[in-house]
Write a protein that holds these residues in place. Structure first.
Motif, PDB file in Angstrom:
ATOM      1  N   ALA A   1      51.252  45.973  45.782  1.00 51.10           N
ATOM      2  CA  ALA A   1      52.356  45.016  45.675  1.00 51.10           C
ATOM      3  C   ALA A   1      53.679  45.736  45.456  1.00 51.10           C
ATOM      4  CB  ALA A   1      52.088  44.031  44.537  1.00 51.10           C
ATOM      5  N   GLU A   2      53.654  46.768  44.637  1.00 57.13           N
ATOM      6  CA  GLU A   2      54.865  47.543  44.369  1.00 57.13           C
ATOM      7  C   GLU A   2      55.328  48.292  45.620  1.00 57.13           C
ATOM      8  OE1 GLU A   2      58.022  49.010  42.081  1.00 57.13           O
ATOM      9  OE2 GLU A   2      56.529  47.476  41.551  1.00 57.13           O
ATOM     10  N   SER A   3      54.367  48.791  46.398  1.00 61.05           N
ATOM     11  CA  SER A   3      54.696  49.592  47.579  1.00 61.05           C
ATOM     12  C   SER A   3      55.229  48.749  48.730  1.00 61.05           C
ATOM     13  CB  SER A   3      53.454  50.360  48.047  1.00 61.05           C
ATOM     14  OG  SER A   3      52.976  51.218  47.044  1.00 61.05           O
ATOM     15  N   THR A   4      54.750  47.506  48.832  1.00 58.28           N
ATOM     16  CA  THR A   4      55.104  46.676  49.987  1.00 58.28           C
ATOM     17  C   THR A   4      56.117  45.580  49.671  1.00 58.28           C
ATOM     18  OG1 THR A   4      53.267  45.135  49.567  1.00 58.28           O
ATOM     19  CG2 THR A   4      52.821  47.046  50.992  1.00 58.28           C
ATOM     20  N   GLY A   5      56.180  45.178  48.405  1.00 58.02           N
ATOM     21  CA  GLY A   5      57.034  44.059  48.046  1.00 58.02           C
ATOM     22  C   GLY A   5      56.440  42.716  48.402  1.00 58.02           C
ATOM     23  N   ILE A   6      55.160  42.687  48.781  1.00 59.10           N
ATOM     24  CA  ILE A   6      54.475  41.456  49.188  1.00 59.10           C
ATOM     25  C   ILE A   6      53.449  41.074  48.120  1.00 59.10           C
ATOM     26  CG2 ILE A   6      53.075  40.375  50.992  1.00 59.10           C
ATOM     27  CD1 ILE A   6      54.066  42.540  52.915  1.00 59.10           C
ATOM     28  N   ASP A   7      53.302  39.777  47.865  1.00 56.97           N
ATOM     29  CA  ASP A   7      52.251  39.321  46.966  1.00 56.97           C
ATOM     30  C   ASP A   7      50.896  39.817  47.477  1.00 56.97           C
ATOM     31  OD1 ASP A   7      54.266  37.971  45.703  1.00 56.97           O
ATOM     32  OD2 ASP A   7      53.409  35.973  45.959  1.00 56.97           O
ATOM     33  N   VAL A   8      50.061  40.279  46.557  1.00 50.75           N
ATOM     34  CA  VAL A   8      48.733  40.768  46.917  1.00 50.75           C
ATOM     35  C   VAL A   8      47.686  39.927  46.190  1.00 50.75           C
ATOM     36  CG1 VAL A   8      47.123  42.712  46.815  1.00 50.75           C
ATOM     37  CG2 VAL A   8      49.549  43.121  47.308  1.00 50.75           C
ATOM     38  N   VAL A   9      46.722  39.434  46.950  1.00 52.02           N
ATOM     39  CA  VAL A   9      45.582  38.728  46.372  1.00 52.02           C
ATOM     40  C   VAL A   9      44.391  39.671  46.420  1.00 52.02           C
ATOM     41  CG1 VAL A   9      44.121  36.683  46.438  1.00 52.02           C
ATOM     42  CG2 VAL A   9      46.493  36.554  47.256  1.00 52.02           C
ATOM     43  N   ALA A  10      43.755  39.895  45.281  1.00 50.40           N
ATOM     44  CA  ALA A  10      42.637  40.834  45.179  1.00 50.40           C
ATOM     45  C   ALA A  10      41.578  40.266  44.237  1.00 50.40           C
ATOM     46  CB  ALA A  10      43.136  42.188  44.689  1.00 50.40           C
ATOM     47  N   ASP A  11      40.518  41.014  44.012  1.00 48.41           N
ATOM     48  CA  ASP A  11      39.442  40.634  43.091  1.00 48.41           C
ATOM     49  C   ASP A  11      38.862  39.275  43.468  1.00 48.41           C
ATOM     50  OD1 ASP A  11      37.707  40.847  40.954  1.00 48.41           O
ATOM     51  OD2 ASP A  11      39.135  40.053  39.493  1.00 48.41           O
ATOM     52  N   PHE A  12      38.419  39.149  44.707  1.00 48.32           N
ATOM     53  CA  PHE A  12      37.911  37.875  45.208  1.00 48.32           C
ATOM     54  C   PHE A  12      36.534  37.517  44.655  1.00 48.32           C
ATOM     55  CE2 PHE A  12      40.969  39.131  48.468  1.00 48.32           C
ATOM     56  CZ  PHE A  12      41.606  37.932  48.759  1.00 48.32           C
ATOM     57  N   ARG A  13      35.737  38.494  44.293  1.00 50.55           N
ATOM     58  CA  ARG A  13      34.327  38.213  44.031  1.00 50.55           C
ATOM     59  C   ARG A  13      33.991  37.845  42.586  1.00 50.55           C
ATOM     60  NH1 ARG A  13      31.710  39.373  48.648  1.00 50.55           N
ATOM     61  NH2 ARG A  13      32.656  40.882  50.083  1.00 50.55           N
ATOM     62  N   SER A  14      34.788  38.292  41.633  1.00 53.37           N
ATOM     63  CA  SER A  14      34.348  38.211  40.235  1.00 53.37           C
ATOM     64  C   SER A  14      34.303  36.782  39.701  1.00 53.37           C
ATOM     65  CB  SER A  14      35.225  39.087  39.347  1.00 53.37           C
ATOM     66  OG  SER A  14      36.570  38.685  39.393  1.00 53.37           O
ATOM     67  N   ARG A  15      35.167  35.865  40.199  1.00 56.99           N
ATOM     68  CA  ARG A  15      35.132  34.503  39.664  1.00 56.99           C
ATOM     69  C   ARG A  15      33.840  33.790  40.049  1.00 56.99           C
ATOM     70  NH1 ARG A  15      38.577  30.431  37.642  1.00 56.99           N
ATOM     71  NH2 ARG A  15      37.117  28.971  36.669  1.00 56.99           N
ATOM     72  N   ASP A  16      33.393  34.009  41.272  1.00 54.71           N
ATOM     73  CA  ASP A  16      32.120  33.411  41.678  1.00 54.71           C
ATOM     74  C   ASP A  16      30.990  33.969  40.827  1.00 54.71           C
ATOM     75  OD1 ASP A  16      30.701  31.875  44.121  1.00 54.71           O
ATOM     76  OD2 ASP A  16      29.535  33.666  43.644  1.00 54.71           O
ATOM     77  N   LEU A  17      31.047  35.258  40.549  1.00 52.57           N
ATOM     78  CA  LEU A  17      30.034  35.892  39.703  1.00 52.57           C
ATOM     79  C   LEU A  17      30.053  35.286  38.303  1.00 52.57           C
ATOM     80  CD1 LEU A  17      28.292  38.394  40.725  1.00 52.57           C
ATOM     81  CD2 LEU A  17      29.558  39.709  39.044  1.00 52.57           C
ATOM     82  N   ALA A  18      31.254  35.069  37.774  1.00 59.07           N
ATOM     83  CA  ALA A  18      31.384  34.480  36.434  1.00 59.07           C
ATOM     84  C   ALA A  18      30.805  33.071  36.387  1.00 59.07           C
ATOM     85  CB  ALA A  18      32.855  34.463  36.029  1.00 59.07           C
ATOM     86  N   ALA A  19      30.795  32.396  37.530  1.00 62.75           N
ATOM     87  CA  ALA A  19      30.257  31.036  37.610  1.00 62.75           C
ATOM     88  C   ALA A  19      28.772  31.033  37.954  1.00 62.75           C
ATOM     89  CB  ALA A  19      31.037  30.238  38.654  1.00 62.75           C
ATOM     90  N   GLY A  20      28.138  32.189  37.787  1.00 63.94           N
ATOM     91  CA  GLY A  20      26.702  32.263  37.996  1.00 63.94           C
ATOM     92  C   GLY A  20      26.291  32.591  39.413  1.00 63.94           C
TER      93      GLY A  20
END
Length: 376
Positions: free
Chosen positions: A126-145
């Motif tokens: 995000a710092e390098s590009t100046g664009i919003d970055v969405v990451a860490d897609f998998r962990s919320r599903d894992l937290a929900a079982g």
């Protein structure tokens, strides 16, 4: 607001990073425009370090942090290439979906929740590009079982689904995963097992090449039936979905154990081992297709395995009467599908839309996936 998104994906094959700039303005009706695509092959030393980080080692937290930053630098270069080749400006891009590099995937293990680890430095990107970055897609599903994987079936539904027929989508990356899109709207998906990872490993060990181009080496060998039977005995193959896997299970040690149990491993021609590994991938994928999608009217193949002519032929031989073709025939090149999927998943996060499919991952319910790192 802009509907331009960037998707970045580096899979378990460790061959490099793919990036796409896509226009998702009409994606809710299945229309996606890929404006540019770029690929950056990983330096062999970096690929070796990523592979090493799939297992415990000395000073691995330090090494993992440095690898994540290296990946962010590669990602930023890919973003710059995408913008230059498309003629669009960074200000037009709403967000980057950056999957990161999976080095551990252990859902449900140890404490009942487990973990999944994707090396990524989204803040640096995000710092390098100046664009919003969405990451860490998998962990919320894992937290929900859930398993935290596979996540692409929701995208497959949006892109390839039919309201009248059953379509199967097979992703052949380092691992293989199958999505079944039924005409009634039902979607199932799960990991089958190894895709290219073991073949790449064996090819690198004996030919010094990153992969078996076109599957020509495997095509020159003979399937060793004893070895194939030993490989097929893996309990994961018989497990019911939801299920997901990775190099934690299917790795060099797994293959070497099978070779040892086979006996007289030194007497097996390495080409025959390669042919057997290709047959294993074809067997497990078609076995799962017969079991979970006997009504499929076509199979679309994506990922690097779609470029393996020998593997595609073995799939077709095991699926007589079922059209088997690369996803290119459905409007999206095989090498771009997963990167586009993570652009699509980034959009879902930005719009606060749930993007997991509980029937696929086993999560307790729909969840919004990803964490947003704001750009400028």
């Amino acid at each position: 607001m802009s509907e331009l998104y960037i998707g970045l994906m580096s899979g378990t094959s460790l061959d490099g990073l793919d990036g796409v700039l896509v226009d998702l303005a009409e994606c809710d009706t299945g229309q996606i425009k890929v404006l540019s695509h770029a690929h950056s092959a990983f330096d062999p030393a970096f690929a070796s370090e990523l592979l090493a980080l799939n297992a415990s080692g000395s000073d691995e937290l330090h090494r993992a942090a440095l690898a994540a930053s290296t990946l962010a630098h590669i990602s930023a270069l890919i973003v710059a290439r995408l913008m230059a080749s498309s003629g669009r400006s960074i200000a037009e891009v709403r967000a980057i979906g950056s999957h990161g590099q999976t080095v551990r995937h252990c859902p449900g293990e140890f404490d009942g929740i487990g973990y999944t680890s994707q090396l990524n430095n989204a803040a640096l990107l995000a710092e390098s590009t100046g664009i919003d970055v969405v990451a860490d897609f998998r962990s919320r599903d894992l937290a929900a079982g859930g398993q935290g994987a596979p996540l692409v079936p929701a995208f497959h539904r949006a892109m390839f689904g039919s309201s009248t027929t059953t379509v199967a989508v097979l992703n052949l990356g380092g691992m293989s995963n199958l999505t079944v899109l039924r005409g009634n709207g039902e979607t199932i998906g799960f990991d089958c097992g190894p895709g290219n990872a073991l073949m790449d490993l064996w090819c690198g060990r004996h030919l010094g090449q990153a992969f078996d181009a076109g599957g020509r080496w495997a095509a020159g060998g003979q399937v060793d039936t004893q070895l194939l039977k030993q490989l097929q005995a893996e309990p994961f193959f018989a497990a019911d979905p939801p299920k997901s896997t990775g190099r934690d299970r299917f790795n060099a040690a797994w293959l070497e154990a099978a070779l040892k149990l086979r006996g007289s491993a030194s007497a097996i021609d390495p080409r025959d081992v390669q042919a057997s590994l290709a047959e294993l991938t074809a067997w497990v994928c078609t076995r799962d297709l017969h079991q979970h999608a006997p009504d499929a009217e076509r199979l679309l193949v994506c990922g690097g395995g779609a470029l393996n002519s020998h593997l595609m032929q073995r799939l077709a031989m095991r699926l007589p009467g079922l059209p088997v073709a690369a996803s290119d025939t459905a409007g999206l090149p095989a090498s771009q599908v997963e990167a586009v999927a993570f652009a699509w998943l980034a959009r879902a996060c930005v719009l606060r839309r749930p993007a997991n499919l509980p029937a696929v991952t086993g999560a307790r319910g729909p969840r919004i996936l990803g964490a947003i790192y704001p750009g400028d």
